[in-house]
Design a protein around this motif. Sequence first.
Motif, short mmCIF file in Angstrom:
data_model
loop_
_atom_site.label_atom_id
_atom_site.label_comp_id
_atom_site.label_asym_id
_atom_site.label_seq_id
_atom_site.Cartn_x
_atom_site.Cartn_y
_atom_site.Cartn_z
N ILE A 17 0.85 -1.18 0.00
CA ILE A 17 0.00 0.00 0.00
C ILE A 17 0.89 1.24 0.00
N SER A 18 0.79 2.03 -1.04
CA SER A 18 1.56 3.27 -1.10
C SER A 18 0.91 4.31 -0.20
N LEU A 19 1.70 4.94 0.62
CA LEU A 19 1.21 6.03 1.47
C LEU A 19 1.62 7.39 0.90
N ASN A 20 2.10 7.40 -0.33
CA ASN A 20 2.41 8.66 -0.99
C ASN A 20 1.12 9.43 -1.22
N TYR A 52 4.83 16.97 12.72
CA TYR A 52 3.83 15.91 12.76
C TYR A 52 3.07 15.87 11.44
N TYR A 53 2.90 14.67 10.93
CA TYR A 53 2.15 14.43 9.70
C TYR A 53 0.95 13.57 10.04
N ARG A 54 -0.14 13.74 9.29
CA ARG A 54 -1.26 12.82 9.43
C ARG A 54 -2.01 12.73 8.11
N THR A 55 -2.63 11.60 7.92
CA THR A 55 -3.46 11.36 6.74
C THR A 55 -4.48 10.29 7.10
N THR A 56 -5.40 10.05 6.22
CA THR A 56 -6.36 8.97 6.41
C THR A 56 -6.35 8.11 5.15
N PHE A 57 -6.68 6.85 5.32
CA PHE A 57 -6.79 5.95 4.18
C PHE A 57 -7.71 4.81 4.57
N THR A 58 -8.20 4.12 3.56
CA THR A 58 -9.11 3.00 3.76
C THR A 58 -8.48 1.74 3.19
N ILE A 59 -8.52 0.69 3.96
CA ILE A 59 -8.06 -0.61 3.49
C ILE A 59 -9.29 -1.45 3.21
N GLU A 60 -9.39 -1.92 1.99
CA GLU A 60 -10.57 -2.72 1.61
C GLU A 60 -10.20 -4.15 1.39
#
Length: 70
Positions: free
Chosen positions: A16-19, A62-70
């Motif tokens: 999973i790329s977090l770019n 500090y960095y933050r992001t959101t993502f969904t794993i399906e």
Amino acid sequence: MSVRSTLDQTLPRNIISLNGRWQVTGGTEDSIPKEFPSVVTVPAVVDMAEPPYDWQSFDFHYYRTTFTIE
């Protein structure tokens, strides 16, 4: 025992790329910021954040992001 030796090497791996666009802000070692007013494209460095912030005045970023794993 290492974690690597306990993984089943025969199972397929999902990469999973977090770019992408992440929220970023400066802060202190003692507390995680509640607001992240700037955004930066990862991979990049904090001086590319929009809107820019005085990143040189902070020892921690500090960095933050959101993502969904399906």
